[in-house]
Write an enzyme that holds these catalytic residues in place. Structure first.
Site, PDB file in Angstrom:
ATOM      1  N   SER A 143      46.483 -55.747  67.633  1.00  0.00           N
ATOM      2  CA  SER A 143      46.591 -55.923  66.185  1.00  0.00           C
ATOM      3  C   SER A 143      48.056 -56.145  65.864  1.00  0.00           C
ATOM      4  CB  SER A 143      46.090 -54.668  65.463  1.00  0.00           C
ATOM      5  OG  SER A 143      46.441 -54.682  64.091  1.00  0.00           O
ATOM      6  N   TYR A 156      46.965 -45.441  63.609  1.00  0.00           N
ATOM      7  CA  TYR A 156      46.426 -46.706  64.097  1.00  0.00           C
ATOM      8  C   TYR A 156      47.516 -47.531  64.765  1.00  0.00           C
ATOM      9  CZ  TYR A 156      43.925 -51.204  63.928  1.00  0.00           C
ATOM     10  OH  TYR A 156      43.312 -52.386  64.250  1.00  0.00           O
TER      11      TYR A 156
END
Length: 258
Positions: A143, A156
């Site tokens: 990501s 995250y």
């Protein structure tokens, strides 16, 4: 540059997290590119339905229920193959958006286990099978969160940074062996479940993530980049591909139409 046709020895592609979103779209893309796809996820009904869809369309797909954080189950899964050509480590996800001061350690632990340890488990178990094909590819779906921090995202970000470092280090360690390591780092992707899962099913909070953004990426957009990278000729390695919607300049700079 034309897409490479998978050889017989490298024609099997394993996709984790294939029950929805990017994983399901990637399975469709690789099946259309000529791969025999093996769909893994915890939700048996979802992957079986997708396998049925792909087989009905003339492709070859198999569903295998699997929790990537269960190492014994992963090792058992790996015994089914002599060789595989592609491993797409897509299983992952985000939980919560609390600041460091109040973040839930259990959420952090779950994100690390899924995004990093899950990727490690599959990669370790299947790396010998990838090498045995003579033309293997490991894909890590990380990501943009793994490349830049943002407020409320530390758990995250830490997990996806771990996935990024895993891919980068593996590439160094196996250079000279017949296995490529590709990292795809998507930015804002609107899927049915990502934000909803992150915010514990709160539809209002999930909708705010994409509010005013004319065209976030779709799962199909990301799957297209994965399929493109995988189908380059064997000597071409896409080390890192960052893909964002035009409206997003960084993790914290997004154009929203009012």
């Amino acid at each position: 540059m034309a897409a490479a046709t998978p050889s017989a020895a490298s024609r099997i592609a394993v996709v984790t997290g294939a029950s929805s979103g990017i994983g399901a779209a990637t399975a469709r893309g690789l099946a259309e590119a000529g791969y025999r796809v093996v769909l893994t996820a915890r939700r048996k009904d979802r992957i079986e339905a997708l396998a049925e869809e792909l087989n009905a369309a003339g492709h070859v797909a198999t569903a295998y229920p699997l929790d990537v954080t269960d190492r014994a189950a992963v090792d058992e899964f790996a015994t089914a193959f002599k060789t595989i050509g592609v491993l797409v480590n897509n299983a992952g996800g985000a939980l919560g958006a609390d600041p460091v001061a109040t973040g839930d350690p259990e959420d952090w632990r779950t994100m690390y286990e899924t995004n990093v340890i899950g990727t490690l488990n599959l990669t370790q178990a299947l790396l010998p099978k990838l090498e045995a094909s003579g033309d293997g590819t490991v894909v890590v779906v990380s990501s943009t969160a793994g490349h830049a921090t943002y407020e409320g995202g530390a758990g995250y970000v830490a997990a996806k940074h771990g996935a990024h470092v895993l891919a980068e280090t593996l590439r160094l360690e196996i250079v000279g062996r017949p296995v490529r390591v590709i990292e795809i780092a998507p930015g804002m992707v609107k899927t049915d479940e990502f934000a909803l899962t992150r915010f514990g099913g709160d539809e209002a909070k999930a909708a705010q993530v994409y509010e005013g953004v004319a065209e976030p990426l779709t799962a199909a957009d990301v799957a297209d980049t994965i399929t493109w990278a995988v189908t380059r000729p064997s000597h071409v390695n896409i080390d890192l591909l960052v893909v964002r919607p035009r409206a997003q300049a960084s993790n914290s700079k997004v154009h929203r139409e009012r």
